[in-house]
Design a protein around this motif. Structure first.
Motif, mmCIF file in Angstrom:
data_model
loop_
_atom_site.group_PDB
_atom_site.id
_atom_site.type_symbol
_atom_site.label_atom_id
_atom_site.label_comp_id
_atom_site.label_asym_id
_atom_site.label_seq_id
_atom_site.Cartn_x
_atom_site.Cartn_y
_atom_site.Cartn_z
ATOM 1 N N SER A 169 1.116 2.727 -5.886
ATOM 2 C CA SER A 169 2.170 3.456 -6.571
ATOM 3 C C SER A 169 3.390 2.581 -6.861
ATOM 4 C CB SER A 169 2.595 4.666 -5.740
ATOM 5 O OG SER A 169 3.506 5.483 -6.437
ATOM 6 N N PHE A 170 3.624 1.576 -6.025
ATOM 7 C CA PHE A 170 4.819 0.734 -6.164
ATOM 8 C C PHE A 170 4.419 -0.674 -6.588
ATOM 9 C CE2 PHE A 170 8.117 -2.114 -4.603
ATOM 10 C CZ PHE A 170 9.266 -1.459 -4.982
ATOM 11 N N ILE A 171 4.971 -1.196 -7.676
ATOM 12 C CA ILE A 171 5.959 -0.565 -8.561
ATOM 13 C C ILE A 171 5.239 0.086 -9.743
ATOM 14 C CG2 ILE A 171 7.807 -2.153 -7.919
ATOM 15 C CD1 ILE A 171 7.314 -3.664 -10.525
ATOM 16 N N ARG B 110 -0.223 7.115 -4.517
ATOM 17 C CA ARG B 110 0.375 7.770 -5.671
ATOM 18 C C ARG B 110 0.643 9.240 -5.347
ATOM 19 N NH1 ARG B 110 -0.340 4.569 -10.281
ATOM 20 N NH2 ARG B 110 -2.136 3.132 -10.333
ATOM 21 N N PRO B 111 1.512 9.911 -6.108
ATOM 22 C CA PRO B 111 1.777 11.336 -5.881
ATOM 23 C C PRO B 111 0.515 12.190 -5.941
ATOM 24 C CG PRO B 111 3.461 10.420 -7.298
ATOM 25 C CD PRO B 111 2.431 9.355 -7.130
ATOM 26 N N LEU B 112 -0.422 11.838 -6.819
ATOM 27 C CA LEU B 112 -1.627 12.649 -6.970
ATOM 28 C C LEU B 112 -2.497 12.654 -5.716
ATOM 29 C CD1 LEU B 112 -4.328 10.658 -7.406
ATOM 30 C CD2 LEU B 112 -3.218 10.258 -9.606
ATOM 31 N N VAL B 113 -2.335 11.661 -4.853
ATOM 32 C CA VAL B 113 -3.113 11.596 -3.615
ATOM 33 C C VAL B 113 -2.784 12.786 -2.708
ATOM 34 C CG1 VAL B 113 -3.598 10.217 -1.544
ATOM 35 C CG2 VAL B 113 -3.287 9.088 -3.760
ATOM 36 N N TYR B 114 -1.593 13.346 -2.887
ATOM 37 C CA TYR B 114 -1.159 14.479 -2.064
ATOM 38 C C TYR B 114 -1.609 15.821 -2.648
ATOM 39 C CZ TYR B 114 1.796 11.098 0.328
ATOM 40 O OH TYR B 114 2.245 10.014 1.051
ATOM 41 N N ASN B 115 -2.314 15.785 -3.778
ATOM 42 C CA ASN B 115 -2.803 17.006 -4.423
ATOM 43 C C ASN B 115 -4.168 17.366 -3.837
ATOM 44 O OD1 ASN B 115 -3.896 18.946 -6.213
ATOM 45 N ND2 ASN B 115 -2.611 18.178 -7.883
ATOM 46 N N ARG C 278 5.034 9.207 -16.273
ATOM 47 C CA ARG C 278 4.245 8.668 -15.158
ATOM 48 C C ARG C 278 4.459 9.481 -13.888
ATOM 49 N NH1 ARG C 278 0.057 6.445 -16.710
ATOM 50 N NH2 ARG C 278 -0.131 5.041 -14.926
ATOM 51 N N THR C 279 5.652 10.040 -13.734
ATOM 52 C CA THR C 279 5.902 10.898 -12.576
ATOM 53 C C THR C 279 5.169 12.224 -12.733
ATOM 54 O OG1 THR C 279 8.091 9.914 -12.223
ATOM 55 C CG2 THR C 279 7.673 12.045 -11.174
ATOM 56 N N LYS C 280 5.232 12.804 -13.913
ATOM 57 C CA LYS C 280 4.541 14.069 -14.176
ATOM 58 C C LYS C 280 3.035 13.901 -14.054
ATOM 59 C CE LYS C 280 4.210 17.866 -17.518
ATOM 60 N NZ LYS C 280 4.656 18.369 -18.846
ATOM 61 N N ALA C 281 2.530 12.733 -14.429
ATOM 62 C CA ALA C 281 1.093 12.472 -14.353
ATOM 63 C C ALA C 281 0.613 12.303 -12.922
ATOM 64 C CB ALA C 281 0.752 11.224 -15.154
ATOM 65 N N GLY C 282 1.563 12.129 -12.006
ATOM 66 C CA GLY C 282 1.179 11.932 -10.603
ATOM 67 C C GLY C 282 0.833 10.494 -10.282
ATOM 68 N N ASP D 258 0.847 -1.194 0.000
ATOM 69 C CA ASP D 258 0.000 0.000 0.000
ATOM 70 C C ASP D 258 0.881 1.242 0.000
ATOM 71 O OD1 ASP D 258 -2.307 -1.638 2.241
ATOM 72 O OD2 ASP D 258 -2.471 -1.373 0.072
ATOM 73 N N LYS D 259 0.881 1.940 -1.100
ATOM 74 C CA LYS D 259 1.642 3.179 -1.225
ATOM 75 C C LYS D 259 0.855 4.139 -2.086
ATOM 76 C CE LYS D 259 6.098 5.108 -2.699
ATOM 77 N NZ LYS D 259 7.404 4.833 -3.353
#
Length: 271
Positions: A161-163, A140-145, A209-213, A137-138
């Motif tokens: 988010s992983f992997i 994604r970056p977008l969850v912090y938006n 994929r990083t830019k997409a969050g 359970d990790k």
């Protein structure tokens, strides 16, 4: 992806011909069993992914960027629909990697065998992706938006988010194509450019994929390594003269019948 693997599985088994100029050796029964086992583990992994629970309001509120590793923290909050859409271009191109080999006569003559190796490569990559994404359970970056709707941030799909699956697939397909080209044309002057292109595809996918969050940097790095390893090692293990090396999917069950203890791939060497 699950349906695609099954389609490729059936195709590969029905077109498993190859000529004497192939640097590889395949076996219908062994390779068929491997693919079936790997697809089975993929199905298991997908059940884990589908059963992921959404975050609660309290869990979303408790998220703190400062808890993220420094190497990944800068990506927290990223979100781009355009980057997400663009990432599917190299993704689908990677799934069609064997088609890029058709211009070569030797590759055409051995396309059935190459297809078998490709299915094994993607199935292997899928095992690592589905099992890790399903069990770890990790967010994604977008969850912090905080500008995104709560539902989009909390849904179960945002907690894997992983992997990085897209990066793993892109890396597997591109490095597989490079490895096949390398083995069929070991003296070609284009080899450095082919390997460079495979690396470029992986880097591009990781960036998108990083830019997409969708993933952090480390998610993409591990995904790229898993994909590249699968794309290179599966053909390498099938090269003529290396029949004493076996790679096979494995799962162990506990004696109490409470579930699966370990799942993955095993490598054996016969002396």
């Amino acid at each position: 992806m699950k349906k695609l693997l099954l389609i490729l599985f059936c195709f590969a088994l029905s077109y498993n011909s190859y000529s004497q100029d192939s640097p590889y050796k395949t076996d219908g029964w062994k390779d068929g069993a491997y693919i079936a086992g790997a697809v089975g583990l993929n199905v298991l992994g997908f059940t884990f992914i589908q059963n992921k629970e959404a975050l609660t309001e309290a869990e979303i509120a408790a998220l703190d960027k400062n808890d993220i590793w420094g190497i990944d923290r800068w990506a927290a909050g990223n979100y781009s629909k355009n980057a997400d859409a663009l990432s599917y271009i190299p993704f689908y191109a990677a799934l069609g990697a064997p088609l890029f080999l058709l211009p070569g006569e030797a590759e055409r003559n051995n396309f059935g065998q190459i297809s078998v190796l490709f299915v094994e490569t993607m199935a292997t990559t899928g095992v690592f992706y589905t099992i890790t994404a399903g069990l770890i359970d990790k967010s994604r970056p977008l969850v912090y938006n905080e500008d995104l709707p709560f539902g989009e941030r909390a849904e179960g799909g945002a907690q894997r988010s992983f992997i990085a699956g897209h990066t793993a697939v892109a890396s597997a397909g591109s490095f597989f194509a490079a490895k096949i080209f390398n083995d069929f044309h070991p003296d070609s002057k284009a080899i450095p450019y082919v390997w460079g292109g495979a690396t470029g595809v992986s880097v591009l996918m990781g960036y998108l994929r990083t830019k997409a969050g969708k993933h952090f940097l480390t998610d993409n790095i591990v995904g790229a390594i898993v994909g590249a390893a699968s794309g290179i090692l599966i053909p390498e293990l099938h090269k003529k003269g290396k029949e004493n090396i076996d790679l096979y999917p494995t799962a162990s069950f506990n004696v109490n019948g409470t579930g699966i203890n370990t799942k993955g791939l095993a490598l054996s060497y016969k002396f």
